[in-house]
Design a protein around this motif. Structure first.
Motif, PDB file in Angstrom:
ATOM      1  N   LYS A 102       0.852  -1.199   0.000  1.00 17.19           N
ATOM      2  CA  LYS A 102       0.000   0.000   0.000  1.00 17.19           C
ATOM      3  C   LYS A 102       0.884   1.244   0.000  1.00 17.19           C
ATOM      4  O   LYS A 102       0.659   2.192  -0.744  1.00 17.19           O
ATOM      5  CB  LYS A 102      -0.922  -0.003   1.221  1.00 17.19           C
ATOM      6  CG  LYS A 102      -1.677   1.304   1.430  1.00 17.19           C
ATOM      7  CD  LYS A 102      -3.128   1.111   1.165  1.00 17.19           C
ATOM      8  CE  LYS A 102      -4.005   2.318   1.314  1.00 17.19           C
ATOM      9  NZ  LYS A 102      -3.505   3.507   1.948  1.00 17.19           N
ATOM     10  N   GLY A 103       1.919   1.194   0.823  1.00 16.80           N
ATOM     11  CA  GLY A 103       2.851   2.316   0.859  1.00 16.80           C
ATOM     12  C   GLY A 103       3.488   2.556  -0.503  1.00 16.80           C
ATOM     13  O   GLY A 103       3.558   3.687  -0.970  1.00 16.80           O
ATOM     14  N   PHE A 104       3.918   1.481  -1.139  1.00 18.11           N
ATOM     15  CA  PHE A 104       4.575   1.637  -2.438  1.00 18.11           C
ATOM     16  C   PHE A 104       3.603   2.145  -3.495  1.00 18.11           C
ATOM     17  O   PHE A 104       3.931   3.023  -4.290  1.00 18.11           O
ATOM     18  CB  PHE A 104       5.167   0.303  -2.898  1.00 18.11           C
ATOM     19  CG  PHE A 104       6.489   0.002  -2.254  1.00 18.11           C
ATOM     20  CD1 PHE A 104       7.632   0.673  -2.664  1.00 18.11           C
ATOM     21  CD2 PHE A 104       6.597  -0.926  -1.241  1.00 18.11           C
ATOM     22  CE1 PHE A 104       8.848   0.410  -2.079  1.00 18.11           C
ATOM     23  CE2 PHE A 104       7.813  -1.193  -0.640  1.00 18.11           C
ATOM     24  CZ  PHE A 104       8.945  -0.519  -1.062  1.00 18.11           C
ATOM     25  N   ILE A 105       2.397   1.589  -3.505  1.00 20.75           N
ATOM     26  CA  ILE A 105       1.454   1.959  -4.566  1.00 20.75           C
ATOM     27  C   ILE A 105       0.930   3.374  -4.348  1.00 20.75           C
ATOM     28  O   ILE A 105       0.732   4.119  -5.303  1.00 20.75           O
ATOM     29  CB  ILE A 105       0.338   0.909  -4.669  1.00 20.75           C
ATOM     30  CG1 ILE A 105       0.963  -0.358  -5.244  1.00 20.75           C
ATOM     31  CG2 ILE A 105      -0.795   1.396  -5.550  1.00 20.75           C
ATOM     32  CD1 ILE A 105       0.046  -1.511  -5.381  1.00 20.75           C
ATOM     33  N   ASP A 106       0.784   3.761  -3.084  1.00 24.73           N
ATOM     34  CA  ASP A 106       0.396   5.146  -2.820  1.00 24.73           C
ATOM     35  C   ASP A 106       1.399   6.121  -3.429  1.00 24.73           C
ATOM     36  O   ASP A 106       1.058   7.235  -3.797  1.00 24.73           O
ATOM     37  CB  ASP A 106       0.294   5.400  -1.309  1.00 24.73           C
ATOM     38  CG  ASP A 106      -1.009   4.860  -0.732  1.00 24.73           C
ATOM     39  OD1 ASP A 106      -1.926   4.564  -1.523  1.00 24.73           O
ATOM     40  OD2 ASP A 106      -1.110   4.731   0.502  1.00 24.73           O
ATOM     41  N   GLU A 107       2.650   5.678  -3.480  1.00 31.40           N
ATOM     42  CA  GLU A 107       3.699   6.553  -4.000  1.00 31.40           C
ATOM     43  C   GLU A 107       3.659   6.662  -5.525  1.00 31.40           C
ATOM     44  O   GLU A 107       4.247   7.570  -6.090  1.00 31.40           O
ATOM     45  CB  GLU A 107       5.080   6.016  -3.608  1.00 31.40           C
ATOM     46  CG  GLU A 107       5.378   6.089  -2.134  1.00 31.40           C
ATOM     47  CD  GLU A 107       5.857   7.471  -1.733  1.00 31.40           C
ATOM     48  OE1 GLU A 107       6.639   8.057  -2.507  1.00 31.40           O
ATOM     49  OE2 GLU A 107       5.441   7.957  -0.689  1.00 31.40           O
ATOM     50  N   GLU A 111       6.113  -0.215 -12.182  1.00 37.21           N
ATOM     51  CA  GLU A 111       6.549   0.746 -11.177  1.00 37.21           C
ATOM     52  C   GLU A 111       6.573   0.133  -9.780  1.00 37.21           C
ATOM     53  O   GLU A 111       7.295   0.573  -8.905  1.00 37.21           O
ATOM     54  CB  GLU A 111       5.609   1.956 -11.166  1.00 37.21           C
ATOM     55  CG  GLU A 111       5.702   2.795 -12.415  1.00 37.21           C
ATOM     56  CD  GLU A 111       7.084   3.365 -12.589  1.00 37.21           C
ATOM     57  OE1 GLU A 111       7.528   4.095 -11.696  1.00 37.21           O
ATOM     58  OE2 GLU A 111       7.728   3.049 -13.602  1.00 37.21           O
ATOM     59  N   ALA A 112       5.737  -0.884  -9.588  1.00 32.32           N
ATOM     60  CA  ALA A 112       5.617  -1.474  -8.254  1.00 32.32           C
ATOM     61  C   ALA A 112       6.613  -2.608  -8.032  1.00 32.32           C
ATOM     62  O   ALA A 112       6.734  -3.116  -6.920  1.00 32.32           O
ATOM     63  CB  ALA A 112       4.192  -1.978  -8.035  1.00 32.32           C
TER      64      ALA A 112
END
Ligand SMILES: Nc1ncnc2c1ncn2[C@@H]1O[C@H](COP(=O)(O)OP(=O)(O)OP(=O)(O)O)[C@@H](O)[C@H]1O
Ligand SMILES: [Mg+2]
Lengths: 362, 320
Positions: free
Chosen positions: B203-208, B235-236
């Motif tokens: 979630k942290g990565f995708i939020d970015e 990107e993820a």
């Protein structure tokens, strides 16, 4: 190319109404600029047209066909984001070709389209680089190239120059204009930079708190603002607005001995009791004189901003401070006595209660 | 670290380096100990003080992979001479290699099977957890989910309970549905452990990842699914790699459930290695050899993904 219409468009985010009964028709091939303060709903309006945001109610039509319930992919519209949002893992070529892959165009044709677009935008030499290796201006060109390559019905741009420095913005502005003239694509452009808006727009749309304030050509908006918000928002320095009393052909300012007199009939129907009337004067509508002149009132300069091509001089007239545009060096310094007159043809009158221009909108 | 440095700063720097070295030595000591023990002759493994200089042998590894029993009678000279080199090592240690009565084939110990089980269970559960975690995280990140915060908290809360607490009920439930001692059973368990972790990290990565990436793809004529695979996933990947390393390590090292839920077919290496302590007199060299081999996959996996891992760790910090 297409005509875009918005009819009674409303948009709520929870309780927050962001678009309020929006009516707007954008003609085929027109370059329309949406201008407004932050949070005014410009981006939301643009995203609604693109299909990235559903509208709460109302209709959006492209070439007369209702599209408000169609997916973004089916609207044949291109969108340029402020952040460019180029795909970092793809080269410039792949980025530009990406929309063409969606429609499964064959490779030869795709290559031709990409090369042609790259030529037009002068980024052919960067085609095999990654976006991260490009300058801001070139990234911007790639983003526009990606939007234009499949020749969409309309091109929507959300502050596309927002992150560029001022020099580059000016240059890109000119290029965008050139491109629009060459391609003639229906374009909607969002910005909160009024100079950008004025220089690009066929017509400007002023949006404030989700309400459409005025639609018109740039000079119309500047010369005939429909209400106080538009009057103050467009133009730099900001229009001077002072409360006045109107009596026949005379206009009185608080604390000023001499009234300003207007031509016969110019103030017809303007005298209004109640909350009163505000006089709006752009800095160039105020005249200064070093000598005592008939019809002028005495004032004192309080501040000078030399801007090279001209000066902005602040003068205290009665209780009001007015900002006046003068030839550079016209006033020597602060604390000088000057005489202030008005270019009555450029005076605007607003109802303090409704904030509307009493002479009606353009 | 550019620029002028004062002598004082130089000293601070040297002190820091010294401290790092000290920490490194402390942390590497157990690894050294295991490595050394894995190559020692049995009689030197438990000496006090520890033996530092010795001639390394591979006999612990031979013993690790073969089934052995106590040597009751010395083999004849002839038998001894004709035995292959590795069998001699076992015999020298006072044991004999167990062979199949009929075919005479050498019986292998359970180690390689357990090792294989570990690989199967860890790899599959990691892949499943990371994939499911990424999709779940994407959903939470991009769509309006009613009570999103509560759901995310709920997902996290599954990790607040020490898993062992539920081991007995899980064991009983597994027995009823027949998942005891199966690969699938362990895979489900480990996936469940790791999923909440994977969701949170991803979630942290995708939020970015700016949502404009997908939106650009959406207006360009792609479906949401295509946009996810073509734009979000590349990107993820960094985040997925980082998440995978953690999930893999957790699954690979898991001991308690593996001990309770499996005994033969699906047993993984962690419960197996110490179980060797109990067969006859503990042979620490064999245990050390088993442990050493057990460390290798995690080291390789982490090494392969190290670039992603480093980028993954600093992802949030570097991005604008
Ligand atoms: N996804 C969203 N959820 C909730 N509220 C939103 C969302 N997007 C926008 N808003 C709200 O809608 C209002 C209008 O936002 P919008 O982005 O359209 O303004 P804008 O005119 O583009 O402003 P800016 O010049 O800052 O880009 C703001 O009050 C904003 O907080
Ligand atoms: Mg905006």
């Amino acid at each position: 190319m297409a005509q875009i219409e918005m009819k009674n468009v409303q948009k709520f985010f929870g309780q927050n109404q962001v678009l309020k009964d929006l009516h707007l028709t954008i003609e085929n091939g027109e370059f329309v600029v949406m201008l407004g303060q932050s949070g005014g709903g410009k981006t939301t309006a643009l995203r609604a047209i693109a299909g990235l945001e559903t509208v709460t109610s109302g209709k959006i039509l492209i070439d007369g066909k209702e599209v408000q319930d169609r997916k973004a992919a089916d609207r044949d519209i291109a969108f340029v984001f402020q952040s460019f949002s180029l795909y970092p893992h793809m080269t410039v070529r792949e980025n530009i070709a990406f929309p063409l892959r969606a429609v499964r165009m064959d490779a030869a044709e795709r290559n031709r389209a990409v090369n042609e677009t790259a030529e037009t935008l002068q980024i052919a030499q960067h085609l095999d680089r990654k976006p991260s290796a490009l300058s801001g201006g070139d990234m911007q060109r790639v983003a526009i190239g990606r939007a234009l390559v499949r020749r969409p019905q309309a091109l929507l741009m959300d502050e596309p120059l927002g992150v560029l420095d001022s020099k580059l913005r000016e240059q890109m502005r000119a290029e965008l204009k050139r491109l629009h003239i060459a391609r003639g694509s229906t374009s909607v452009y969002v910005t909160h930079d009024q100079i950008e808006a004025m220089s690009l727009a066929d017509r400007m749309v002023i949006l404030h708190d989700g309400v459409l304030q005025q639609v018109g050509a740039p000079d119309e908006i500047y010369l005939k603002p429909s209400n106080l918000f538009v009057a103050k928002f467009v133009g730099s320095p900001v229009m001077n607005v002072v409360d006045v009393q109107i009596d026949g052909t005379r206009v009185a300012l608080k604390g000023v001995e001499t009234d300003f007199s207007f031509g016969e009939g110019m103030l017809a129907g303007l005298s209004k009791p109640g909350a009163g009337i505000a006089l709006g004067l752009r800095p160039e509508a105020i005249l200064l004189s070093h000598e005592k002149t008939k019809g002028y009132s005495e004032a004192v300069t309080t501040n000078i901003e030399p801007l090279g091509s001209h000066d902005i001089v602040d003068v205290r007239l009665g209780e009001a401070i007015l900002r006046v545009r003068t030839a550079s060096g016209f006033v020597g310094g602060e604390g000088q006595t000057v005489w202030v007159g008005l270019d009555t043809a450029q005076a605007h009158f607003f109802d303090n209660q409704t904030e509307l221009n009493l002479r009606g909108a353009a | 670290m550019a620029g002028v440095r004062t002598p004082r700063e130089k000293w601070t720097n040297r002190t820091a380096i010294a401290a790092v070295f000290l920490a490194l030595i402390i942390m590497l000591t157990p690894i050294y100990w295991i490595t050394a023990t894995a190559f020692k002759p049995r009689n030197l493994a438990t000496t006090i003080p520890p033996t530092v200089f010795f001639t390394p042998e591979v006999s612990p590894f031979v013993k690790l992979f073969t089934k052995r029993s106590q040597l009751r009678e010395q083999p004849t000279q002839e038998e001894y001479e004709s035995a292959p080199w590795w069998e001699k090592m076992v015999v020298d240690g006072g044991e004999k290699v167990v062979r199949n009565r009929k075919t005479g084939e050498v019986r292998s110990s359970g180690y390689s099977d357990r090792f294989k089980n570990s690989l199967i269970v860890s790899i599959i559960s990691t892949v499943v957890a990371v994939c499911m975690g990424t999709l779940t995280a994407y959903g939470f990140s991009r769509f309006k989910v009613k009570g999103e915060d509560d759901w995310m908290f709920f997902i996290l809360s599954t990790r607040m309970l020490p898993p062992v607490v539920v081991a007995i009920p899980m064991f009983l439930m597994y027995r009823v549905v027949g998942l005891n001692d199966t690969h699938l059973g362990l895979i489900i368990l480990y996936t469940a452990f790791n999923l909440s972790f994977a969701v949170w990290i991803m979630k942290g990565f995708i939020d970015e990842i700016p949502k404009e990436y997908e939106e650009a793809a959406l207006v360009d004529g792609y479906t949401r699914m295509q946009a996810f695979f073509k734009v979000v996933l590349p990107e993820a990947l960094t985040g997925m790699a980082a998440t995978a390393v953690f999930c893999f390590i957790t699954a690979w090292n898991e001991y308690a459930f593996a001990l309770i839920m499996t005994n033969r077919n699906a047993q993984t290496a962690p419960p197996y290695i110490p179980s060797q302590v109990g067969s006859g007199l503990p042979d620490w060299t064999v245990i050390a050899a088993g442990t050493l081999l057990f460390l290798i996959p995690v080291a390789i996996f982490t090494f392969l993904l190290r670039n992603h891992l480093l980028r993954g760790m600093s992802f949030g910090a570097i991005r604008k």
